[in-house]
Every structure is written in C-alpha cells, then in structure tokens.
Motif scaffolding. Structure first.
Motif, PDB file in Angstrom:
ATOM      1  N   ARG A 155       6.987   3.543   0.187  1.00 54.88           N
ATOM      2  CA  ARG A 155       7.943   4.527   0.725  1.00 54.88           C
ATOM      3  C   ARG A 155       7.948   4.522   2.250  1.00 54.88           C
ATOM      4  O   ARG A 155       9.002   4.597   2.873  1.00 54.88           O
ATOM      5  CB  ARG A 155       7.635   5.918   0.186  1.00 54.88           C
ATOM      6  N   LEU A 156       6.760   4.440   2.848  1.00 57.22           N
ATOM      7  CA  LEU A 156       6.686   4.381   4.306  1.00 57.22           C
ATOM      8  C   LEU A 156       7.268   3.065   4.815  1.00 57.22           C
ATOM      9  O   LEU A 156       7.991   3.050   5.813  1.00 57.22           O
ATOM     10  CB  LEU A 156       5.241   4.542   4.789  1.00 57.22           C
ATOM     11  N   ALA A 158       0.811  -1.221   0.000  1.00 54.75           N
ATOM     12  CA  ALA A 158       0.000   0.000   0.000  1.00 54.75           C
ATOM     13  C   ALA A 158       0.844   1.271   0.000  1.00 54.75           C
ATOM     14  O   ALA A 158       0.479   2.257  -0.642  1.00 54.75           O
ATOM     15  CB  ALA A 158      -0.922   0.003   1.221  1.00 54.75           C
ATOM     16  N   ASP A 159       1.944   1.259   0.731  1.00 56.91           N
ATOM     17  CA  ASP A 159       2.773   2.471   0.862  1.00 56.91           C
ATOM     18  C   ASP A 159       4.248   2.059   0.935  1.00 56.91           C
ATOM     19  O   ASP A 159       4.848   2.020   2.013  1.00 56.91           O
ATOM     20  CB  ASP A 159       2.361   3.250   2.113  1.00 56.91           C
ATOM     21  N   GLU A 195      11.950   1.531  -2.503  1.00 53.19           N
ATOM     22  CA  GLU A 195      11.599   2.840  -3.044  1.00 53.19           C
ATOM     23  C   GLU A 195      11.995   2.947  -4.509  1.00 53.19           C
ATOM     24  O   GLU A 195      11.260   3.493  -5.311  1.00 53.19           O
ATOM     25  CB  GLU A 195      12.233   3.972  -2.242  1.00 53.19           C
TER      26      GLU A 195
END
Length: 145
Positions: free
Chosen positions: A89-90, A86-87, A137
């Motif tokens: 980068r986080l 979902a994310d 990333e």
C-alpha cells in the motif's frame, strides 16, 4: 494484471526512465547533444531539426533534469524491489503520488512552453506507471482476504 506482472512492468518503466534521463543528460555537452536535440525537436512538433540545446543554460538544465530523471527512476526501482513486497500500500502511494506530481508540473510547464507533444508523451508515461501501480493495492487486498 498480477502483482508480479505489475512489478515487472514498473521495473521496465523505471529502466526506460533511466535511459531517457541519460539521453537528456547527454545534452550537457555539444558533442553528445544529438539525441537530446532530437528529443527537443520531437516535443516541439513538427520534427524539423530546428530545436537545439546549444546554450550554457540549456546544457546545465539538461544535466540537471537528466540527473533528476535517473534519480527518480532508481527510487522507483527500489520502491518496487524492496518496499512493495513488505508494504504494497505504501509502495502504491509513493509511486502514484510522485508520478502525478511529476506529471502535473512537467505537463503544465511543457504546455506553457509550447511543447504540447510532450504533454501527450507524459500522459502515456504517466498511465504506464499509474495503472499498474494502482493494481498493487488491489492485488494486496485480494491476497489478504
């Protein structure tokens, strides 16, 4: 390293950390302390069978540190499995920053305690987590372009 390969590798590392944490936690009881004693003997090279987790304070620290390692590894798995899709980068930020925080504290303490082999082992584990996490990333940027 592809996104999928990074995720698989990081999950393997989290399973390795769970196993290592359980090994350390075995040091909490004298009848199961042999693997933890062996690990302690390895990090205080040379391997000469002289290091022991044989005091109440050492045993409770083995239980605590083993538990923290297992918890950290479970959190890593969940970040990789649930958050990364979902994310990314986080997920990357959480994996790298937490790993570097562990590395700095553990390696500094190990060096001060005279367990320089542990600093080397920590460096290998840190790189085995940070390098594939770094790719997360890069893969996310590539897939959005």
């Amino acid at each position: 390293m592809t996104h999928s390969l990074s995720a698989s590798w990081l999950k393997m590392m989290s399973l390795f950390i769970v196993a290592l944490g359980l090994l350390v936690a075995l040091g909490a009881h004298p009848t199961t302390a042999w693997p933890a004693n062996m690990l302690a003997d390895i990090v205080f090279w040379p391997f000469d069978d002289t290091q022991r987790i044989d005091t109440e304070s050492a045993r409770v620290l083995a239980a605590i540190s083993g538990g923290v390692m297992v918890g950290w590894a479970v959190m890593m798995w969940l970040i990789i499995d649930r958050l990364m899709p979902a994310d990314p980068r986080l997920a990357r930020l959480l994996l790298i920053e937490s790993t570097l925080a562990w590395y700095l504290v553990d390696s500094t303490g190990s060096f001060v305690a005279g367990a320089t082999v542990n600093v080397l082992l920590n460096t290998v584990l840190m790189l085995a987590i940070v390098l594939p996490a770094w790719r997360i990333e890069a893969d996310a940027i590539a897939s959005t372009n």
